[in-house]
Design an enzyme around this catalytic site. Structure first.
Site, PDB file in Angstrom:
ATOM      1  N   GLU A  69       0.842  -1.199   0.000  1.00 10.42           N
ATOM      2  CA  GLU A  69       0.000   0.000   0.000  1.00 10.42           C
ATOM      3  C   GLU A  69       0.878   1.250   0.000  1.00 10.42           C
ATOM      4  O   GLU A  69       1.865   1.334   0.721  1.00 10.42           O
ATOM      5  CB  GLU A  69      -0.890   0.000   1.240  1.00 10.42           C
ATOM      6  CG  GLU A  69      -1.801   1.198   1.386  1.00 10.42           C
ATOM      7  CD  GLU A  69      -2.630   1.160   2.659  1.00 10.42           C
ATOM      8  OE1 GLU A  69      -3.682   1.827   2.697  1.00 10.42           O
ATOM      9  OE2 GLU A  69      -2.234   0.459   3.617  1.00 10.42           O
ATOM     10  N   LYS A  92      -9.653   2.539  -2.305  1.00 11.27           N
ATOM     11  CA  LYS A  92      -9.856   1.940  -0.988  1.00 11.27           C
ATOM     12  C   LYS A  92     -11.206   2.372  -0.400  1.00 11.27           C
ATOM     13  O   LYS A  92     -11.504   3.557  -0.301  1.00 11.27           O
ATOM     14  CB  LYS A  92      -8.714   2.352  -0.070  1.00 11.27           C
ATOM     15  CG  LYS A  92      -8.707   1.686   1.293  1.00 11.27           C
ATOM     16  CD  LYS A  92      -7.473   2.138   2.071  1.00 11.27           C
ATOM     17  CE  LYS A  92      -7.367   1.494   3.436  1.00 11.27           C
ATOM     18  NZ  LYS A  92      -6.162   1.987   4.169  1.00 11.27           N
ATOM     19  N   CYS A 107      -5.559  -3.029   2.671  1.00 11.63           N
ATOM     20  CA  CYS A 107      -5.272  -2.929   4.096  1.00 11.63           C
ATOM     21  C   CYS A 107      -6.505  -3.041   5.005  1.00 11.63           C
ATOM     22  O   CYS A 107      -6.979  -4.124   5.285  1.00 11.63           O
ATOM     23  CB  CYS A 107      -4.491  -1.638   4.364  1.00 11.63           C
ATOM     24  SG  CYS A 107      -3.515  -1.704   5.893  1.00 11.63           S
TER      25      CYS A 107
END
Length: 271
Positions: free
Chosen positions: A52, A118, A152
């Site tokens: 990331e 995300k 994540c």
């Protein structure tokens, strides 16, 4: 007799790079990544996976570090994908229409790309104050494999990642996951693999960031039964492994749990 379609899907060769990242230094990160890849990629691979925010570290300094689509880091990804004749993926900071995104780029060797923004922004780190969440699930295809993209913090939300109707074969997670919550990372990745009957590949970074948060890696690939295909704690690591589609199909056929899963719809989400 012709083979079923699933038997015609070849093994997928994946290179994961559990990298040390230099804090908010795009040029130095890209140089280091290029150097390490040139010395470490020894065989043909289908996919290179980076962590990331691999060009900056997990930074909230979006205004200073963001790039436009097609900027230097995406150009680097394009050149790298061409050089190794494979897909290159990892998330970077993107500015678009006066919004900032933690955007996971899926770069093809010919320069075409897809991306995933995300969805779950890390409130404890104030990511939600600096970035705009994505509202779209993204599944890409590589050599017949269906791959769900995620980043994540998404790992903590099983409803978001639920494998409805066996729509994906691999759940791919790029991360900047801190060492102090490693126990959660090590528990959740196998859980996602078992409950979704998919491979799960989680690629984390190593080293301290600019806020002295330590990251200890623990990148891994877990198969649909919860077995470990690859696992690496602590050190920077560049490693290539293969996974088989026929084995995935066999597991789902012998243990058809997904057929009994609850049906549901997420409001406000596009696919």
């Amino acid at each position: 007799m012709e083979k079923p379609d699933y038997l015609n899907i070849s093994n997928l060769k994946i290179t994961v790079f559990q990298a040390y990242l230099f804090w908010e230094n795009i040029e130095k990160n890209l140089q280091n990544l290029s150097l390490r890849l040139s010395s470490g990629v020894k065989e043909k691979t289908d996919l290179i996976v980076l962590p990331e925010m691999f060009s900056t570290g997990f930074s909230m300094n979006a205004e200073a570090l963001a790039e436009e689509m097609g900027g230097r880091t995406m150009e680097w990804m394009k050149n790298t994908a061409q050089r190794y004749d494979c897909v290159v993926t990892g998330s970077i900071i993107i500015k678009e229409n006066d919004h900032y995104y933690n955007r996971l780029i899926w770069m093809l060797p010919e320069g075409n790309y897809q991306y995933y923004d995300k969805h779950h922004l890390f409130g404890m780190g104030e990511e939600n104050k600096h970035y705009t969440p994505g509202e779209k699930k993204v599944i890409v295809e590589l050599k017949g494999w269906k791959i769900r993209l995620s980043t994540c913090y998404d790992l903590r939300f099983p409803v978001w990642l639920r494998n409805k109707n066996a729509e994906y074969d691999i759940l791919l997670i790029v991360a900047s996951w801190p060492d102090k919550r490693t126990a959660h990372w090590k528990a959740l990745i196998p859980a996602r693999a078992i409950e979704n009957q998919s491979y799960v590949i989680g690629v984390n970074r190593v080293g301290h960031d600019g806020k002295e948060v330590y990251h200890s890696g623990h990148s891994m690939c877990i198969d649909p039964l919860g077995n470990t295909v690859y696992y690496k704690p602590e050190d920077e690591d560049l490693y290539t492994f293969s996974i088989g589609h026929e084995e995935l199909v066999k597991i789902r056929r012998n243990f058809p749990f997904l057929q009994d899963a609850d049906d549901f719809t997420l409001s406000g989400i596009t696919t």
